[in-house]
Design an enzyme around this catalytic site. Structure first.
Site, PDB file in Angstrom:
ATOM      1  N   HIS A 188      28.404  15.764   1.910  1.00 26.66           N
ATOM      2  CA  HIS A 188      27.508  16.902   2.432  1.00 26.66           C
ATOM      3  C   HIS A 188      26.649  16.036   3.685  1.00 26.66           C
ATOM      4  O   HIS A 188      26.696  16.646   4.710  1.00 26.66           O
ATOM      5  CB  HIS A 188      26.552  17.334   1.365  1.00 26.66           C
ATOM      6  CG  HIS A 188      25.536  18.179   1.950  1.00 26.66           C
ATOM      7  ND1 HIS A 188      25.532  19.564   1.912  1.00 26.66           N
ATOM      8  CD2 HIS A 188      24.299  18.191   2.567  1.00 26.66           C
ATOM      9  CE1 HIS A 188      24.322  20.232   2.281  1.00 26.66           C
ATOM     10  NE2 HIS A 188      23.611  19.132   2.822  1.00 26.66           N
ATOM     11  N   GLU A 189      26.137  14.943   3.279  1.00 27.27           N
ATOM     12  CA  GLU A 189      25.567  14.382   4.575  1.00 27.27           C
ATOM     13  C   GLU A 189      26.215  14.049   5.734  1.00 27.27           C
ATOM     14  O   GLU A 189      26.108  13.943   6.830  1.00 27.27           O
ATOM     15  CB  GLU A 189      24.662  13.196   3.824  1.00 27.27           C
ATOM     16  CG  GLU A 189      23.426  13.193   2.985  1.00 27.27           C
ATOM     17  CD  GLU A 189      22.657  14.535   3.307  1.00 27.27           C
ATOM     18  OE1 GLU A 189      22.418  14.427   4.310  1.00 27.27           O
ATOM     19  OE2 GLU A 189      22.192  15.397   2.305  1.00 27.27           O
TER      20      GLU A 189
ATOM     21  N   HIS B 189      26.709  16.723   8.208  1.00 24.12           N
ATOM     22  CA  HIS B 189      25.710  16.610   9.170  1.00 24.12           C
ATOM     23  C   HIS B 189      25.811  15.617  10.242  1.00 24.12           C
ATOM     24  O   HIS B 189      25.359  15.774  11.224  1.00 24.12           O
ATOM     25  CB  HIS B 189      24.272  16.368   8.418  1.00 24.12           C
ATOM     26  CG  HIS B 189      23.692  17.514   7.548  1.00 24.12           C
ATOM     27  ND1 HIS B 189      23.787  18.626   7.951  1.00 24.12           N
ATOM     28  CD2 HIS B 189      23.385  17.451   6.107  1.00 24.12           C
ATOM     29  CE1 HIS B 189      23.521  19.485   6.768  1.00 24.12           C
ATOM     30  NE2 HIS B 189      22.860  18.616   5.849  1.00 24.12           N
TER      31      HIS B 189
ATOM     32  N   GLU C 226      23.553  24.043   6.608  1.00 23.54           N
ATOM     33  CA  GLU C 226      23.645  23.302   5.136  1.00 23.54           C
ATOM     34  C   GLU C 226      24.639  24.008   4.474  1.00 23.54           C
ATOM     35  O   GLU C 226      25.426  23.482   3.523  1.00 23.54           O
ATOM     36  CB  GLU C 226      22.377  23.772   4.339  1.00 23.54           C
ATOM     37  CG  GLU C 226      21.042  23.065   5.149  1.00 23.54           C
ATOM     38  CD  GLU C 226      21.278  21.498   4.924  1.00 23.54           C
ATOM     39  OE1 GLU C 226      21.930  21.184   4.154  1.00 23.54           O
ATOM     40  OE2 GLU C 226      20.595  20.886   5.614  1.00 23.54           O
TER      41      GLU C 226
HETATM   42 ZN   LIG Z   1      22.039  19.181   4.220  1.00 22.69          ZN
END
Ligand SMILES: [Zn+2]
Length: 425
Positions: free
Chosen positions: A278-279, A282, A358
């Site tokens: 997930h990171e 980003h 997100e």
């Molecule tokens: Zn996040």
């Protein structure tokens, strides 16, 4: 007139506070829609009765504190102006020194000190609340130390920004806001660059991952996305909190992915890899840069509106607020008040953008790791460790949630799991 305005302001704040108390404690319904009951997103399926009760209690109080604290700042700045404190700070500063810059520094220390004192009780309540509910494990001295670091960082930042802004106001009453905005671009980028190496280490220690076996797995994942190992860090949070987190910050050569040690200690390797993926999203999708661009756009609009509103307020109520003209340093509390109001108003919009990013990061992560069970249980653990609501009330979601709600996040993963199962058959 001054007293009347003061009474009205306090009254408005009290009514506002009562409204949110009623909204959060009596009106809002955080229960799940019928179709989600019994699914993996339903906290009743993974929290015990005590945890469910604590979650409800804790979230309500937390949300109330959130809605009370920002408008409390506005009230504070308004009263500081109305009762002549800003005027007094300025004359104390003028009596202490004959150098302009030093006068500004002294004015700022008084204003910052009073603001610190006024907001300290609410911060303390918030800290002791999270201690009561066993989210925070931070000692009082350590908490106080962080409050003081915050104070000095804020003061230092103001000491750079405020003299420049008021100098620009003197140069151009009409266009100072635009020049201030132009200067804020390199300043913002510089601060973002310094944040992870200068500011963050004042609060915590950052180091390469401690668990070497796990590190190999995490760095393999990072490698797949072309993120070099020296951009992945662990931070010691276990002595301060039980909650978990991970984030991306910094820009250029200082860009980094940071994993809280609590996340690494409490989750299984598979769960951690989902969070890491997930990171990674980003990081590779440059969400930081999108965030900076958005921030700069909003601050352009914000500074313009602030300038217009300051002119308007001072023309109408300059006398009661004891501000002779915009470029007088006495107008600073008004500047902060209006800016903070505009930021609060814009927060549903910036949260919306953030929730979109997100959602993308969750989708990227599940496609990369292909393990919905690990992802779902990781989110369930996050919910437990932070005592967070799965389905917060509407106003809480739009003002507070930079992430989708756990209901949304987990049910999206459940859909993925379902599709995967159909494909496998
Ligand atoms: Zn996040």
């Amino acid at each position: 007139m001054v007293r009347k305005m003061g009474v009205y302001a306090v009254l408005a704040y009290v009514i506002y506070g009562l409204f949110f108390y009623w909204y959060l404690f009596y009106f809002a319904d955080a229960s799940l829609p019928f179709e989600y009951q019994g699914t993996k997103a339903d906290s009743a399926t993974f929290l015990n009765g005590r945890e469910l009760m604590l979650t409800e209690e804790y979230s309500k109080i937390r949300n109330l504190l959130f809605f009370l604290s920002t408008p409390f700042e506005w009230l504070f700045y308004f009263l500081i102006l109305l009762f002549g404190f800003s005027k007094a700070f300025k004359s104390w500063a003028e009596n202490s020194s004959k150098y302009k810059l030093l006068q500004t520094a002294i004015y700022l220390i008084w204003l910052s000190f009073f603001a610190f004192l006024a907001t300290l009780p609410l911060s303390y309540i918030s800290y002791s609340l999270s201690k009561t509910y066993n989210i925070s494990t931070q000692t009082f001295p350590s908490w106080m130390k962080e409050e003081l670091i915050d104070f000095w960082i804020n003061y230092g930042t103001l000491l750079i920004i405020v003299p420049v802004v008021y100098w620009l106001m003197k140069k151009s009453v009409k266009r100072w806001w635009f020049y201030a905005w132009l200067l804020s671009i390199p300043f913002t980028l510089f601060m973002m660059f310094l944040q992870p190496i200068v500011i963050d280490p004042l609060y915590n220690d950052f180091y390469p991952l401690k668990n070497k076996e796990l590190e190999t797995k995490i760095l393999t994942l990072a490698n797949k996305a072309h993120i070099p190992a020296e951009h992945v860090f662990e931070v010691n949070m276990a002595e301060k909190t039980n909650s978990m987190n991970a984030y991306v910050n910094g820009i250029g050569s200082n860009a980094r992915i940071v994993l809280w040690d609590t996340t690494l200690n409490k989750l299984s390797d598979e769960q951690i890899l989902f969070i890491m993926a997930h990171e990674i999203c980003h990081y590779v999708e440059n969400h930081i840069y999108i965030g900076i661009a958005l921030y700069l756009l909003l601050s352009l609009i914000g500074l313009y509106l602030t300038s217009r509103m300051m002119n308007w307020v001072i023309a109408r109520h300059g006398k009661e607020l004891k501000i002779p003209e915009v470029k007088d340093i006495r107008s600073l509390p008004l500047f902060f008040m209006i800016l903070s109001m505009l930021m609060f108003t814009a927060s549903p919009f910036s949260n919306l953008i953030s929730r979109y990013e997100e959602t993308r990061a969750d989708r990227y992560a599940i496609n990369m790791t292909q393990n919905p069970d690990a992802a779902i249980t990781a989110f369930q653990e996050l919910t437990r460790s932070g005592l967070s609501q799965v389905n917060p009330p509407f106003l809480v979601k739009i003002f507070r949630y930079s992430h989708p709600t756990m209901l949304e996040r987990i049910s999206t993963l459940e859909e993925f799991e379902l599709k995967q199962r159909i494909k496998d058959k």
